[in-house]
Design a protein around this motif. Structure first.
Motif, mmCIF file in Angstrom:
data_model
loop_
_atom_site.group_PDB
_atom_site.id
_atom_site.type_symbol
_atom_site.label_atom_id
_atom_site.label_comp_id
_atom_site.label_asym_id
_atom_site.label_seq_id
_atom_site.Cartn_x
_atom_site.Cartn_y
_atom_site.Cartn_z
ATOM 1 N N VAL A 1 -71.749 63.716 -56.691
ATOM 2 C CA VAL A 1 -73.134 64.176 -56.676
ATOM 3 C C VAL A 1 -73.781 63.906 -58.027
ATOM 4 O O VAL A 1 -73.246 64.280 -59.072
ATOM 5 C CB VAL A 1 -73.225 65.684 -56.349
ATOM 6 N N LEU A 2 -74.920 63.232 -57.994
ATOM 7 C CA LEU A 2 -75.715 62.990 -59.197
ATOM 8 C C LEU A 2 -77.004 63.791 -59.085
ATOM 9 O O LEU A 2 -77.813 63.548 -58.179
ATOM 10 C CB LEU A 2 -76.035 61.492 -59.346
ATOM 11 N N ARG A 3 -77.210 64.773 -59.974
ATOM 12 C CA ARG A 3 -78.393 65.620 -59.932
ATOM 13 C C ARG A 3 -79.579 64.923 -60.593
ATOM 14 O O ARG A 3 -79.442 64.307 -61.649
ATOM 15 C CB ARG A 3 -78.126 66.937 -60.647
ATOM 16 N N LEU A 4 -80.745 65.040 -59.971
ATOM 17 C CA LEU A 4 -81.980 64.453 -60.473
ATOM 18 C C LEU A 4 -83.017 65.553 -60.694
ATOM 19 O O LEU A 4 -82.927 66.627 -60.097
ATOM 20 C CB LEU A 4 -82.525 63.421 -59.474
ATOM 21 N N PRO A 5 -84.032 65.309 -61.517
ATOM 22 C CA PRO A 5 -85.077 66.318 -61.718
ATOM 23 C C PRO A 5 -86.052 66.428 -60.567
ATOM 24 O O PRO A 5 -86.880 67.325 -60.539
ATOM 25 C CB PRO A 5 -85.784 65.837 -62.988
#
Length: 703
Positions: free
Chosen positions: A179-183
């Motif tokens: 999982v790559l979190r983005l704003p």
């Protein structure tokens, strides 16, 4: 901006969804390329330019709405379209070679083909098929906006998913996704490509909160160096490039500022932008498709040569128009048209409401494929309509009776040829409701489309599933709300949708529990939720958030006659935590107001003509930043009042939760007035802990 491009209008089709235009590879270098377009009428079009004229190579019969179009096969010469839950495959010449029922319950919203592998997303479910047989699947629990497949050295396939919880998920078979979190919420995925070669490592991501939502992405070399093509919801087409020295293999680990080369607005949202050579051999261009189905190119061909070609084709075009007019006249004379006056007319409306974190307002975007006549807005909860600079519509407000559940009634009368309109509104914390929107068209004035958009009680954002165990955080600045009752996990998940924005359609369970985490868009306080069958725990730094959530959940349980045991543990440290979050903003806006007052006084005293002679260094610096200061003030002139309201509500809810007594907002303002005026955190905190107000604290906040 230094890229001169000229517009060429090619054709018009029906209303289009995002990502339904693709360009085929050219047989020879720098030769013109054919392209495919699919629309909501279910028609697949294949176009090509021959001898300077756009020709239809293939056109299918009408059918169900086409939501997605991708290319696949060797050389990307096969067309795959998604209609409902069915995938069809066509050759470039229009031969149907595949009709595959995916058995997905919901319509396919995202599609990708890589060799024998086909990935399809429907709502929150991802499914991959290998040679039309089930390979793997993944229930995200979040809306899936896009998908791409990447090959590996082995037999595995990487699936990249753009998810509605501000995350990119990378699937590798049946393993737990990375999982790559983005704003912000990712809406578009596009493989980085150079010519016809697509990267196996780099993926471009477009998000909702990229100032204006990005709807389409591509990379293509228009002049020297590779360019990034961007299409936006507000109709803007932009082209960016990176400095040549920054285009290194280590780009993914570096922050590079791109340079804008071109920008143009098409007056309606962009469905697709694709790079290719379309109209003239040797001249790269950007092929653009809009929501209403207009197809045009932005070409690098010099304007002089372009005008000469257009003049040559003008005579032929006039002859064709005359022939069509004669044919239409003959058909009108021989044909008898029968129109059912009771047949319903359905307007195709594109809409979205998103939260702006900068000023905690909502942007409401409405778009038709025909000019908009009127937009009527009705709200059953208090909202404030805000001005939008780009909005040229005439707004009329009508008198409402809140006792009848009608708080706002407004009409937006649009100018001629207005296809899309942006509106902004601000809600009141703790007061959820529904926004009813009625849209009429200038072309079909008797036809009206109704939209119902829920208004959540809390203005929160950035949720994620991966949060620490709430049971280990009951101490410290978190207030804890605990619910025990005979509810199911699906029930409480549905109740949360009344309070929280963008709640997933289905709860994503981890060991039988669902976990959500939110951050306040206004002050930055945290809310963590963990719930399962029969019990739920909510931890919030802001007691106001906890009280609002408690009231909504208990109200919904009461409606359904479900008994709840409610316990609320109040943390004394939560007050100082929230005030520490609010006060920097409070001091900043106070300072800004003071600066504006000084600038206005200088203008009134006419001391701005010779500042070096008349003013001190501090005031001279203020004059140099005058436009910037006043611009900041204009962004949200009511920010100070809203910050004071947060502290006032905090005090009201603190008294209610900690001391089991209700006070009015007016009384709270009187108690806090002197402390807020002092701008001293300690004085404000003292009002909350004043011994004169102390009464025996209850063990729980059931009231």
């Amino acid at each position: 901006m230094s890229l001169p491009l000229s517009r060429i209008d090619y054709a018009a089709v029906g209303v289009t969804s995002r990502g339904t235009t693709r360009v085929f590879s050219a047989k020879e270098h720098k030769q013109t390329q054919k392209f495919a377009v699919a629309d909501h009428d279910g028609i697949l079009h294949v176009y090509g330019v021959k001898k300077g004229e756009l020709q239809v190579s293939f056109k299918s019969l009408p059918g169900p709405r086409i939501n997605k179009l991708v290319l696949g096969g060797t050389g990307h010469d096969k067309i795959y379209i998604a209609q409902g839950n069915t995938v069809k495959g066509y050759t470039k010449k229009g031969k149907l070679f595949l009709e595959f029922d995916t058995n997905l319950i919901d319509p396919i919203s995202a599609l990708y083909v890589l060799g024998p592998d086909l990935a399809a997303c429907a709502r929150d479910l991802y499914h991959r098929y290998h040679d039309c047989k089930d390979a793997d699947s993944y229930l995200a629990g979040e809306t899936l906006y896009d998908v791409v497949l990447l090959p590996t050295d082995g037999s595995f396939i990487f699936a990249i998913l753009a998810c509605g919880d501000c995350a990119i998920r990378v699937l590798h078979g049946t393993k737990t996704p990375a999982v790559l979190r983005l704003p912000s919420v990712p809406t578009v995925l596009s493989l980085y490509r150079e010519g016809d070669v697509e990267s196996k490592e780099r993926v471009l991501v477009g998000t909702i909160d990229g100032k204006v939502e990005i709807t389409s992405l591509d990379t293509y070399e228009l002049q020297d160096g590779l360019d990034i093509l961007i299409g936006r919801q507000d109709g803007t087409v932009e082209i960016y490039t990176f400095p040549e020295e920054d285009m290194l293999p280590s780009l993914r680990y570096r922050y590079v500022v791109p340079k804008k080369l071109f920008s143009q607005n098409a007056s309606e949202s962009i469905s697709s932008v694709v790079g290719g050579i379309i109209g003239a051999a040797g001249y790269p261009e950007v092929l653009v498709t809009t929501y209403s189905g207009r197809i045009f190119g932005l070409t690098t061909k010099p304007p002089g040569l372009l005008e000469a070609d257009q003049n040559d084709g003008l005579i032929k075009l006039k002859v064709e128009i005359e022939q069509l007019q004669e044919k239409l006249k003959e058909e009108k004379e021989t044909a008898s048209f029968s129109v059912d006056p009771l047949a319903p007319l359905i307007l195709s409306v594109n809409h979205r409401m998103t939260l702006n974190r900068e000023d905690v307002s909502y942007s409401l975007f409405i778009e038709l494929d025909t000019p908009i006549d009127n937009i009527l807005i009705q709200s059953d909860t208090p909202i404030v309509l805000l001005d939008v600079e780009s909005n040229s519509a005439v707004v009329s407000l009508s008198t409402c009776n809140p006792r009848e559940g009608n708080f706002v009634l407004a009409t937006y009368r649009c100018q001629i040829n207005t296809n899309h309109l942006e509106m902004r509104l601000r809600t009141i914390e703790g007061q959820p409701g529904t926004l009813q929107i009625y849209v009429t068209s200038q072309v079909q004035p008797k036809c009206c489309r109704k939209l119902s958009i829920p208004i959540p009680a809390l203005s929160l954002h950035v949720r994620q599933h991966e949060v620490e165990n709430p049971e280990t955080r009951t101490e410290g600045p978190f207030n804890a709300l605990r619910l025990i009752g005979s509810f199911t996990i699906a029930e409480i998940h549905a109740w949360l949708s009344f309070a929280l924005p963008d709640v997933p359609e289905r709860p994503l369970l981890e060991e039988g529990e669902a976990i959500l985490s939110y951050v306040s868009s206004f002050i930055g306080s945290v809310l963590k939720c963990r719930y399962k069958k029969g019990s739920a725990v909510f931890l919030g730094e802001n007691i106001s958030t906890v009280i609002i959530l408690r009231d909504i959940l208990t109200r919904e349980a009461t409606k359904r006659k479900i008994k709840l045991d409610v316990f609320c543990d109040v943390s004394d440290g939560s007050i100082s935590r929230v005030l520490e979050l609010v006060f920097p903003q409070l001091n900043a806006v106070d300072d800004l107001i003071t600066k504006v007052k000084i600038l206005n006084a200088l203008e009134e005293w006419e001391l701005k003509e010779n500042p070096k002679e008349n003013l001190c260094t501090e005031y001279q610096e203020l004059l140099q930043k005058e436009s910037e200061i006043k611009s900041q003030m204009e962004k949200d002139s009511e920010l100070l009042e809203r910050l004071h309201a947060v502290i006032t509500d905090l005090y009201v809810d603190w008294e209610r939760a900690k001391r089991s007594r209700r006070i009015s907002s007016k009384d709270a303002v009187e108690k806090l007035g002197a402390a807020l005026k002092s701008r001293e955190l300690a004085q404000v905190l003292q009002v909350f802990v004043d011994a004169n107000n102390t009464v025996p604290a209850p063990s729980s906040c059931k009231d």
